[in-house]
Design a protein around this motif. Structure first.
Motif, PDB file in Angstrom:
ATOM      1  N   HIS B 170       0.853  -1.195   0.000  1.00  0.00           N
ATOM      2  CA  HIS B 170       0.000   0.000   0.000  1.00  0.00           C
ATOM      3  C   HIS B 170       0.886   1.241   0.000  1.00  0.00           C
ATOM      4  O   HIS B 170       1.711   1.405   0.900  1.00  0.00           O
ATOM      5  N   LEU B 171       0.745   2.098  -0.999  1.00  0.00           N
ATOM      6  CA  LEU B 171       1.586   3.288  -1.083  1.00  0.00           C
ATOM      7  C   LEU B 171       0.989   4.398  -0.224  1.00  0.00           C
ATOM      8  O   LEU B 171      -0.156   4.792  -0.417  1.00  0.00           O
ATOM      9  N   SER B 172       1.799   4.918   0.710  1.00  0.00           N
ATOM     10  CA  SER B 172       1.300   6.021   1.514  1.00  0.00           C
ATOM     11  C   SER B 172       1.697   7.340   0.846  1.00  0.00           C
ATOM     12  O   SER B 172       2.611   7.377   0.028  1.00  0.00           O
ATOM     13  N   PRO B 173       1.011   8.439   1.215  1.00  0.00           N
ATOM     14  CA  PRO B 173       1.374   9.742   0.654  1.00  0.00           C
ATOM     15  C   PRO B 173       2.765  10.147   1.114  1.00  0.00           C
ATOM     16  O   PRO B 173       3.298   9.593   2.092  1.00  0.00           O
ATOM     17  N   LEU B 174       3.357  11.126   0.413  1.00  0.00           N
ATOM     18  CA  LEU B 174       4.678  11.602   0.800  1.00  0.00           C
ATOM     19  C   LEU B 174       4.581  12.380   2.112  1.00  0.00           C
ATOM     20  O   LEU B 174       3.571  13.020   2.401  1.00  0.00           O
ATOM     21  N   SER B 175       5.659  12.352   2.881  1.00  0.00           N
ATOM     22  CA  SER B 175       5.732  13.153   4.100  1.00  0.00           C
ATOM     23  C   SER B 175       6.063  14.603   3.716  1.00  0.00           C
ATOM     24  O   SER B 175       6.396  14.888   2.558  1.00  0.00           O
ATOM     25  N   VAL B 176       6.015  15.491   4.709  1.00  0.00           N
ATOM     26  CA  VAL B 176       6.393  16.887   4.445  1.00  0.00           C
ATOM     27  C   VAL B 176       7.834  16.945   3.960  1.00  0.00           C
ATOM     28  O   VAL B 176       8.172  17.688   3.026  1.00  0.00           O
ATOM     29  N   ALA B 177       8.687  16.114   4.568  1.00  0.00           N
ATOM     30  CA  ALA B 177      10.089  16.101   4.156  1.00  0.00           C
ATOM     31  C   ALA B 177      10.224  15.668   2.700  1.00  0.00           C
ATOM     32  O   ALA B 177      11.015  16.235   1.935  1.00  0.00           O
ATOM     33  N   GLY B 178       9.423  14.667   2.300  1.00  0.00           N
ATOM     34  CA  GLY B 178       9.450  14.195   0.917  1.00  0.00           C
ATOM     35  C   GLY B 178       9.011  15.300  -0.035  1.00  0.00           C
ATOM     36  O   GLY B 178       9.630  15.531  -1.083  1.00  0.00           O
ATOM     37  N   VAL B 179       7.933  15.970   0.329  1.00  0.00           N
ATOM     38  CA  VAL B 179       7.458  17.077  -0.496  1.00  0.00           C
ATOM     39  C   VAL B 179       8.545  18.132  -0.588  1.00  0.00           C
ATOM     40  O   VAL B 179       8.822  18.689  -1.666  1.00  0.00           O
ATOM     41  N   GLY B 180       9.213  18.389   0.557  1.00  0.00           N
ATOM     42  CA  GLY B 180      10.294  19.369   0.591  1.00  0.00           C
ATOM     43  C   GLY B 180      11.370  19.055  -0.434  1.00  0.00           C
ATOM     44  O   GLY B 180      11.856  19.945  -1.134  1.00  0.00           O
TER      45      GLY B 180
END
Lengths: 97, 869
Positions: B170-180
């Motif tokens: 199951h793919l989870s959404p990106l974290s804030v750090a990932g978006v960063g």
């Protein structure tokens, strides 16, 4: 403009009838006309399970776009570096000497 | 661009690829919302490997292309018929695919299963079950939020969760750090972008491409921001591509007037890609965004242009043509292509889609003559029946009755009544079915006499009448009315003899053999198997399968359990291969009863649940309901109220002795176990056992019910006509009866026969046998009776570890146990069951643990006693 040799693998190519070849030619002409850029189909040869086509176009990508639109395979597209033949024998000989 | 925050997932898929390259395949399902990065993840993993990669996808067409993803890969994989757009049966596709994938390490990617067609699901399940024995990495993706309870992909998802070697990520959404990381260097605020996009990778990427603009509030806005500089003519090209969710075939570009400079300009938007011989959007979300910009009323014109172009290049995908014809509001072409698409779907075994296409055709059939509409409705009803939507199928056939009358076709009317009768019977409405088939015979008889309407007299009417008579005879056979069955068969046979009606003749012969078998003529078995073979040879699959179904059913009824096992081993795969759902349900139900009789409680329950979980085919649900009630009763003493009530209602609807008596037996067994008085036992059962005693072919049902009623003290004397082992019990020959049952492979009845004895030694032996069988609650009940009768020395309950029996095994484990009993090694078992040796090893360990045996030699030594050979 550059010249390309296109190798198209078609099983049983040598058995294609004149009618079938005419159909392919007309599809090819329509594809060339639709490109909206300069394109020239020079000549094609049927040999064994392949067609060898000589086309003149701006680049390889245009050659491939022509193939896509015609629904033809384009297994290998090679730019022609140069040509020579019996008529060039003398000039080569002269150059060597 | 590197993939963010997917290291674990990449590791799992990487391991699957390594394992596939080593010849022991694996499957991975990637699950996530639109834009979660499923394709990106899959693409990033197999790109680097040296394996052959085959990519197929499912498209959001109105109705999916049957076997669409496999058509996509047919060329590269090198399997024939699909490649040329020819129809191919499901079994054939499976075989070819298996051969193509077995020989060369391959990654097979099938994306977007939320749009998959039913036939592709079957092919994927076929592969998922065998993946461990093939050099195959099977990678699939889907959006779980778009999969409802009745979605065709559900069974495959069940396999993915259950089978060895298959993993779901199951793919989870990106974290804030990932978006960063994604917006690094753009000047965008990672927290804000994360809040707006919810960490959806596709959305974040689109936002990051255009950092200079105000932050878009939706994915659509983010996508459309790419098109603000596109001029109107070019925008229309994007819209044309958006009308074709599968792809805009490259070959239609000349007809659409799309030149190369236009494509080069559009390349700057970053929205388009070239794939599968056409133009596609890089992402479905982008396609939807562009589709939403098509002005109201503009879509039909765009679809019509694409449709014209596709016709000109001779496209062979009617599902795609239907999609455009419907959207172009072109009724004539919608009907034509939808019909062609339905035929293609039928050949592919994709009946859900076939029904959808017939429905589409009917919706566009404006002023068609009534016979044409009726004919299409009949086709639709058959596909509804094939997908277990019996109630709808019946409604659809009934809707043809007035149309046949309008058309003045009594032949059509008679055939429709006969078809409806068959469906009503499968729907467990026997009385309605008989009324309909009588009506069919009457209508056909009128044509025969020349008083009916429609095609004139004589030859045309006779087959319809013969078919009606044969169906009437079959229904009579099902309720053990052998005289009426025989009369109907004589009538049908006369019709069959008048002309070239070979199928009717064979059908008549087959039902005649069944009738003889009901009467106890065991030599009819040989004739029956010949007739089934003949039907198979002619390709009359449904007739062959019906023969198998009835033969297996009578074999179990008359306690030829090993013979029944052989019949079902041959016939169940046939019903799956030839896609005959009624027979598959019926035979699975029969196997449930067979396992039950053999004391294989686990496998019996598994089959019962399999039938009960599927909707439809009520006539097949009776035994599964009884098994689901009686197994927990015998094992743990669970009172079975609800299932037996449902079974009794169903048996009353069907109203056939062979279906009613077993329910009464179950109710009686329940009463004996729980001590709760049930008027259905004390009144109905006592009355019906007497009445059924005079009915031909009921010796087994009567014997079984009488045995329970005697145990309950509700019957003073045994009926005269009972089958052999019951007669032994009636005559007090308990030991003989017990060995008869033991030889037949029915240990439970063997124990119960001993329990009925007056000899305390027999009765204590019965308790031990019941314990051995895992029927602990029944054993306990016998203990109570023994103590009440003052028998000393009641055997104590055994310790858990001393039991050795196969009662808890599933069907798969039972297969493994039988192979172990025959001395096969793990490698041989793996080869026979298309599983990896490792999985075979797991199965063998589970089998030994469940049977409480320490090694495989013990299984071989005790095979006979455990009922495994």
């Amino acid at each position: 403009m550059r010249r390309f040799i296109i190798e198209r693998e078609i099983e049983g190519a040598s058995e294609l009838t004149q009618e079938q070849l005419a159909g392919i030619a007309s599809t090819s002409n329509a594809a060339a006309a639709s490109l909206g850029v300069p394109y020239h189909w020079v000549q094609s040869y049927v040999a064994g399970d392949k067609l060898y086509c000589v086309h003149v176009a701006e680049d390889e990508e245009t050659v491939r776009e022509h193939a896509r639109r015609g629904g033809f395979p384009a297994n290998r597209v090679t730019e022609v570096a140069t040509d020579f033949g019996p008529h060039t024998a003398t000039s080569v000989a002269v150059a060597v000497r | 661009m590197d993939l963010l925050e997917r290291d674990h997932e990449r590791g799992v898929i990487g391991a699957a690829l390594v394992s596939a390259a080593a010849g022991q395949g694996a499957g991975v399902a990637v699950v996530g919302d639109a834009g979660a990065g499923k394709s990106a993840l899959l693409g990033s993993t197999y790109a680097a490997d040296g394996l052959r990669v085959l990519r197929g996808g499912c498209d959001p067409l109105r109705t999916p292309r049957p076997l669409g993803p496999f058509r996509d890969v047919a060329g590269e994989a090198g399997f024939g018929p699909l490649l040329h757009g020819e129809g191919a049966s499901l079994a054939h596709v499976c075989d070819e695919l298996y051969d193509a994938l077995r020989t060369r390490p391959t990654v097979l990617v099938v994306e977007d299963l939320h749009w998959v067609d039913a036939a592709s699901v079957d092919v994927l399940r076929f592969l998922a079950r065998r993946v461990g024995s093939m050099p195959l990495a099977l990678l699939v993706s889907y959006r779980d939020h778009e999969i409802g309870l009745r979605h065709p992909v559900r069974p495959l998802l069940g396999d993915l969760a259950r089978l060895d070697g298959l993993t779901t990520l199951h793919l989870s959404p990106l974290s804030v750090a990932g978006v960063g990381q994604l917006v690094a260097g753009t000047g965008l605020d990672a927290d804000k972008v994360h809040a707006i996009t919810g960490g959806n990778p596709f959305f974040v990427t689109e936002v990051a491409k255009d950092p200079g603009r105000p932050l878009p509030v939706s994915v659509r806005d983010a996508v459309l921001a790419r098109t603000v500089d596109v001029d109107p003519e070019d925008l229309e090209v994007l819209q044309l591509v958006a009308t074709a969710p599968d792809r805009l075939d490259d070959r239609v570009l000349p007809a659409l007037g799309v030149d190369l400079p236009t494509l080069r300009r559009l390349e700057a938007t970053g929205l388009l890609d070239r794939a599968r011989g056409g133009l596609v959007f890089r992402h479905e979300l982008a396609r939807q965004a562009l589709e939403s910009t098509i002005p109201g009323g503009g879509a039909p014109r765009l679809h019509a242009r694409v449709l014209d172009g596709l016709e000109r290049i001779g496209t062979t995908e009617p599902a795609v043509l239907t999609h455009h014809a419907v959207a172009a509001r072109d009724a004539d072409r919608a009907v034509r292509y939808a019909r062609a698409a339905a035929e293609e779907a039928i050949r592919a075994g994709s009946h859900t889609e076939a029904a959808d296409f017939f429905r589409t055709a009917l919706d566009h059939l404006d002023d068609a003559p009534p016979a044409e509409r009726a004919e299409l409705l009949l086709r639709l009803s058959f596909e509804q029946y094939m997908t277990s939507r019996l109630t709808e199928a019946i409604e659809t056939v009934r809707a043809t009755f007035p149309l046949w009358r309008d058309a003045g076709s009594d032949v059509g009317l008679a055939a429709a009544h006969e078809t409806c009768a068959v469906y009503e019977y499968y729907n467990a409405r026997r009385h309605r079915a008989e009324a309909l088939v009588d009506r069919a015979a009457d209508i056909a008889a009128e044509i025969g006499r020349g008083t009916g309407t429609g095609p004139p007299t004589g030859a045309a009417a006779d087959p319809a009448q013969g078919t009606a008579w044969a169906t009437r005879a079959f229904l009579a056979y099902m309720r053990n009315d052998v005289d009426r069955a025989r009369r109907g068969l004589d009538d049908a046979a006369r019709v069959a003899a008048t002309g070239d009606h070979a199928q009717l003749a064979l059908r008549t012969d087959l039902v005649r053999s069944l009738t003889a078998l009901v009467e106890g003529d065991v030599t009819a078995r040989g004739r029956l198997t010949d007739q089934v073979e003949a039907a198979r040879a002619h390709g009359w699959d449904e007739l062959a399968s019906t023969g198998y179904s009835q033969l297996a059913s009578l074999d179990v009824e008359q306690r030829r359990l090993r013979a029944a096992e052989q019949v079902l081993d041959a016939s169940l795969p046939f019903t799956v291969e030839r896609d005959i759902p009624i027979c598959r349900h019926w035979q699975t139900a029969v196997r449930s009863r067979l396992h039950f009789a053999q004391g294989h409680w686990g496998a019996a329950l598994e089959d019962a649940e399999d039938v009960l979980e599927r909707e439809g085919m009520p006539v097949a649900r009776l035994w599964p309901q009884l098994v689901a009630a009686l197994v927990p009763l015998r094992e743990g003493g669970t009172p079975p109220r609800r299932q037996l009530d449902t079974a009794w209602e169903l048996a009353s609807e069907i109203d056939e002795p062979m279906r009613r008596l077993p329910v009464l037996s179950a109710l009686a067994e329940s009463m004996w176990m729980t001590g709760e008085t049930d008027p259905r036992v004390t009144e109905d059962a006592v009355r019906e056992v007497a009445r059924a005693a005079d009915t031909t072919g009921m010796e087994w049902g009567v014997g079984d019910l009488a045995a329970w009623l005697v145990r309950l003290g509700l019957l003073d004397a045994w009926p005269a006509q009972v089958a052999e082992p019951f007669r032994m019990s009636a005559e007090g020959r308990a030991e003989e009866a017990a060995s008869w049952w033991q030889r037949a492979g029915d240990s439970f009845n063997a124990a119960m026969a001993l329990g009925d004895s007056t000899d305390p030694a027999h009765r204590t032996r019965a308790v031990e046998m019941l314990d051995q069988l895992g029927a602990g609650a029944t054993a306990d009940r016998q203990r109570v009776v023994l103590r009440a009768d003052g028998v000393g020395q009641v055997p104590p309950r055994p310790r858990e570890s001393t039991r050795a029996n196969p009662s808890g095994l599933t069907n798969r484990q039972l297969d493994v146990a039988r192979l172990v009993a025959r001395g096969f090694t793990n490698a041989e078992i793996a080869a026979r069951l298309y599983i990896s040796p490792k999985t075979a090893d797991h199965h063998v360990s589970a089998v030994l643990a469940k049977m409480g045996l320490s090694n495989r030699r013990a299984v071989m030594v005790r095979a006979e006693e455990l009922g495994l050979v």
